[in-house]
Scaffold this motif. Structure first.
Motif, PDB file in Angstrom:
ATOM      1  N   UNK A   1      44.774  36.173  34.455  1.00 36.28           N
ATOM      2  CA  UNK A   1      45.547  37.413  34.576  1.00 36.28           C
ATOM      3  C   UNK A   1      44.817  38.342  35.529  1.00 36.28           C
ATOM      4  N   UNK A   2      45.557  39.018  36.385  1.00 39.13           N
ATOM      5  CA  UNK A   2      44.947  39.919  37.363  1.00 39.13           C
ATOM      6  C   UNK A   2      44.934  41.342  36.826  1.00 39.13           C
ATOM      7  N   UNK A   3      43.733  41.852  36.621  1.00 40.52           N
ATOM      8  CA  UNK A   3      43.541  43.233  36.200  1.00 40.52           C
ATOM      9  C   UNK A   3      43.002  43.974  37.410  1.00 40.52           C
ATOM     10  N   UNK A   4      43.758  44.969  37.884  1.00 41.98           N
ATOM     11  CA  UNK A   4      43.465  45.568  39.181  1.00 41.98           C
ATOM     12  C   UNK A   4      42.392  46.645  39.170  1.00 41.98           C
ATOM     13  N   UNK A   5      42.064  47.216  38.036  1.00 50.08           N
ATOM     14  CA  UNK A   5      40.962  48.173  38.004  1.00 50.08           C
ATOM     15  C   UNK A   5      41.392  49.616  37.941  1.00 50.08           C
ATOM     16  N   UNK A   6      41.004  50.424  38.913  1.00 47.85           N
ATOM     17  CA  UNK A   6      41.059  51.890  38.838  1.00 47.85           C
ATOM     18  C   UNK A   6      42.415  52.476  38.443  1.00 47.85           C
ATOM     19  N   UNK A   7      43.502  52.081  39.096  1.00 42.12           N
ATOM     20  CA  UNK A   7      44.807  52.661  38.771  1.00 42.12           C
ATOM     21  C   UNK A   7      45.404  52.050  37.505  1.00 42.12           C
ATOM     22  N   UNK A   8      44.898  50.926  37.121  1.00 42.87           N
ATOM     23  CA  UNK A   8      45.462  50.165  36.022  1.00 42.87           C
ATOM     24  C   UNK A   8      44.501  50.190  34.840  1.00 42.87           C
TER      25      UNK A   8
END
Length: 193
Positions: A95-102
């Motif tokens: 699963x792709x967890x995008x970081x700062x905005x998410x």
């Protein structure tokens, strides 16, 4: 034999470990859906069938999380196909967890893997998946019908080995979903032959 009064607990303890997968680029461009199983919550890793991933690099993933107050919430993420093993019909997806905005990785649970011993003849298994075209989970219950076997998959030009033949209902969309043993552990991955 799974005691009938423990089946609801096994399902409720594992439903958040089952993911609905959508492959928009399936053969013919028509899209396909299936299921997947979270095996590592820290890294967002899940397994599904190769015929769901089907040589693309990205899937749309719908999953459930359990909040601190025990509410179940739906989430959507992209999933990246990391590895495909056609002879076992298994694909590893991240699963792709995008970081700062998410939000950070919010997975709250994962499957415990069963022992590597083959499932016993007559052993009961629970299968959970997302039947097409619905977006809700359902389950079936069945028995191991015979030992591990090999199947020649002519549609994709390869042989798949080491199947657990079971009598759980074969519902389109269950492919890639879990076969769960009486201890609530992941004993195998569903594939409709």
């Amino acid at each position: 034999m799974i005691p009938s009064d423990s089946i609801p607990d096994i399902i409720s303890n594992n439903q958040i470990n089952v993911i609905r997968l959508v492959n928009p680029g399936y053969i013919g461009g028509g899209g396909s859906t299936g299921s997947g199983c979270i095996i590592n919550k820290q890294y967002g890793l899940l397994v599904t069938n190769v015929h769901i991933a089907n040589d693309i690099r990205q899937l749309n993933c719908h999953y459930l999380i359990k909040t601190s107050d025990n509410k179940i919430i739906s989430r959507y993420r992209n999933g990246r196909v990391l590895y495909c093993e056609p002879y076992r019909d298994l694909a590893l997806v991240s699963l792709e967890f995008t970081g700062s905005d998410d939000k950070d990785n919010e997975l709250t649970d994962q499957f415990v893997l069963a022992d590597q011993k083959p499932a016993d003849f007559g052993e009961q298994l629970i299968c959970i998946g997302y039947p097409k075209p619905y977006r809700l989970q359902s389950m079936t219950l069945g028995y191991v019908c015979c030992g591990r076997r090999t199947f020649n998959e002519t549609m994709f030009s390869y042989s798949v080995s080491s199947f657990i033949h079971h009598s759980s209902g074969t519902i389109s969309g269950y492919s890639g979903g879990p076969l769960i043993d009486e201890m609530g552990r992941l004993a195998g991955i569903h594939h409709i032959l």
